[in-house]
Design an enzyme around this catalytic site. Structure first.
Site, PDB file in Angstrom:
ATOM      1  CE1 TYR A  51     -88.477  20.844  20.938  1.00  0.00           C
ATOM      2  CE2 TYR A  51     -88.443  20.370  23.475  1.00  0.00           C
ATOM      3  CZ  TYR A  51     -88.018  20.938  22.130  1.00  0.00           C
ATOM      4  OH  TYR A  51     -86.947  21.762  22.283  1.00  0.00           O
ATOM      5  CE1 TYR A  72     -82.966  17.216  18.448  1.00  0.00           C
ATOM      6  CE2 TYR A  72     -82.222  14.836  18.833  1.00  0.00           C
ATOM      7  CZ  TYR A  72     -82.663  15.894  19.261  1.00  0.00           C
ATOM      8  OH  TYR A  72     -82.771  15.991  20.798  1.00  0.00           O
TER       9      TYR A  72
HETATM   10  C1  LIG Z   1     -83.755  20.210  23.321  1.00  0.00           C
HETATM   11  S1  LIG Z   1     -83.607  21.791  24.496  1.00  0.00           S
HETATM   12  C2  LIG Z   1     -83.840  23.041  23.473  1.00  0.00           C
HETATM   13  C3  LIG Z   1     -82.714  24.085  23.743  1.00  0.00           C
HETATM   14  C4  LIG Z   1     -82.858  24.754  25.035  1.00  0.00           C
HETATM   15  N1  LIG Z   1     -83.504  25.951  24.955  1.00  0.00           N
HETATM   16  C5  LIG Z   1     -81.176  25.059  25.759  1.00  0.00           C
HETATM   17  O1  LIG Z   1     -80.911  26.106  26.218  1.00  0.00           O
HETATM   18  O2  LIG Z   1     -80.455  23.989  25.748  1.00  0.00           O
HETATM   19  C6  LIG Z   1     -85.279  21.640  25.338  1.00  0.00           C
HETATM   20  C7  LIG Z   1     -85.578  22.325  26.342  1.00  0.00           C
HETATM   21  O3  LIG Z   1     -85.621  24.093  26.006  1.00  0.00           O
HETATM   22  C8  LIG Z   1     -86.763  24.346  27.093  1.00  0.00           C
HETATM   23  N2  LIG Z   1     -87.662  24.598  25.922  1.00  0.00           N
HETATM   24  C9  LIG Z   1     -87.818  24.325  24.738  1.00  0.00           C
HETATM   25  N3  LIG Z   1     -89.029  24.798  24.088  1.00  0.00           N
HETATM   26  C10 LIG Z   1     -89.675  25.391  25.194  1.00  0.00           C
HETATM   27  C11 LIG Z   1     -90.801  26.101  25.168  1.00  0.00           C
HETATM   28  N4  LIG Z   1     -91.573  26.124  24.288  1.00  0.00           N
HETATM   29  N5  LIG Z   1     -91.375  26.833  26.279  1.00  0.00           N
HETATM   30  C12 LIG Z   1     -90.324  26.673  27.467  1.00  0.00           C
HETATM   31  N6  LIG Z   1     -89.205  25.793  27.459  1.00  0.00           N
HETATM   32  C13 LIG Z   1     -88.889  25.552  26.503  1.00  0.00           C
HETATM   33  C14 LIG Z   1     -87.047  23.613  27.967  1.00  0.00           C
HETATM   34  O4  LIG Z   1     -86.162  23.711  29.088  1.00  0.00           O
HETATM   35  C15 LIG Z   1     -86.694  22.195  27.372  1.00  0.00           C
HETATM   36  O5  LIG Z   1     -86.366  21.197  28.517  1.00  0.00           O
END
Ligand SMILES: C[S@@+](CC[C@H](N)C(=O)[O-])C[C@H]1O[C@@H](n2cnc3c(N)ncnc32)[C@H](O)[C@@H]1O
Length: 176
Positions: A150, A54
């Site tokens: 997370y 990471y």
């Molecule tokens: C570190 S980013 C992961 C990558 C993200 N999916 C992207 O398109 O950039 C974290 C975000 O992904 C989404 N996310 C990650 N895990 C999720 C989950 N289990 N349910 C819903 N949204 C999730 C949320 O919007 C979160 O704020």
């Protein structure tokens, strides 16, 4: 679980340095349903395998906050908790986070799951550098989405109010 690093006294050939050798899996960023981008591997992964580090910009919490970033949100990996599980904030060891909101490795696209198939390991934990890597918690099928918990501590994190769409039987309902 620890990986040898620059403070260990061994060299790059040490069998306990896998993260430094980089990603060996054919990882893919793909579009999930409802959770934005996610990450998977085109090959199966054996339990215990190093997946990716990471990375991002290492910031002190106060600098991240001054830049308008929310410490504890999903774009910042905070590492207040030392490897032994103890709160590591001291004057000598300032609160650090890895800001992957603008740049970073493929790990910035790994989504949360309440029943994850990856776990995080402190590869290096010093006053100036906190390095965190993701490893397979179990055998993972080809094209299965890669996820980690997370692990948000209940607090004033905005993502806490986001509905979790991980679909796990033990889903906690929100990204906490
Ligand atoms: C570190 S980013 C992961 C990558 C993200 N999916 C992207 O398109 O950039 C974290 C975000 O992904 C989404 N996310 C990650 N895990 C999720 C989950 N289990 N349910 C819903 N949204 C999730 C949320 O919007 C979160 O704020």
């Amino acid at each position: 679980m620890f990986e040898c690093n620059s403070t260990s006294g061994c060299d790059e050939s040490c069998f306990n340095r896998v993260v430094g050798r980089g990603i060996s899996l054919p990882l893919q960023v793909f579009k999930t349903v409802g959770r934005g981008w996610g990450v998977r591997s085109r090959n199966p992964i054996r339990a215990g395998t190093f997946v990716c580090e990471y990375t991002g910009v290492m910031l002190r919490d106060e600098d991240a906050e001054a830049a308008g970033l929310e410490v504890g949100s999903s774009e910042l990996l905070t590492s207040h908790e030392g490897p032994s599980g103890v709160d590591a904030r001291t004057q000598d060891n300032p609160e650090l986070c890895v800001d992957a909101s603008r740049t970073g490795s493929v790990a910035r696209f790994v989504n949360h799951c309440c029943d994850p198939n990856l776990f995080s390991v402190f590869v290096e934990y010093s006053r100036h550098v906190h390095r965190i890597a993701l490893f397979a918690a179990r055998d993972i099928l080809a094209y299965e989405e890669l996820t980690y918990d997370y692990g948000y501590v209940v607090g004033s994190v905005q993502d806490k109010t986001l509905a979790c769409l991980c679909g796990a039987a033990n889903c906690r309902g929100t990204l906490v």
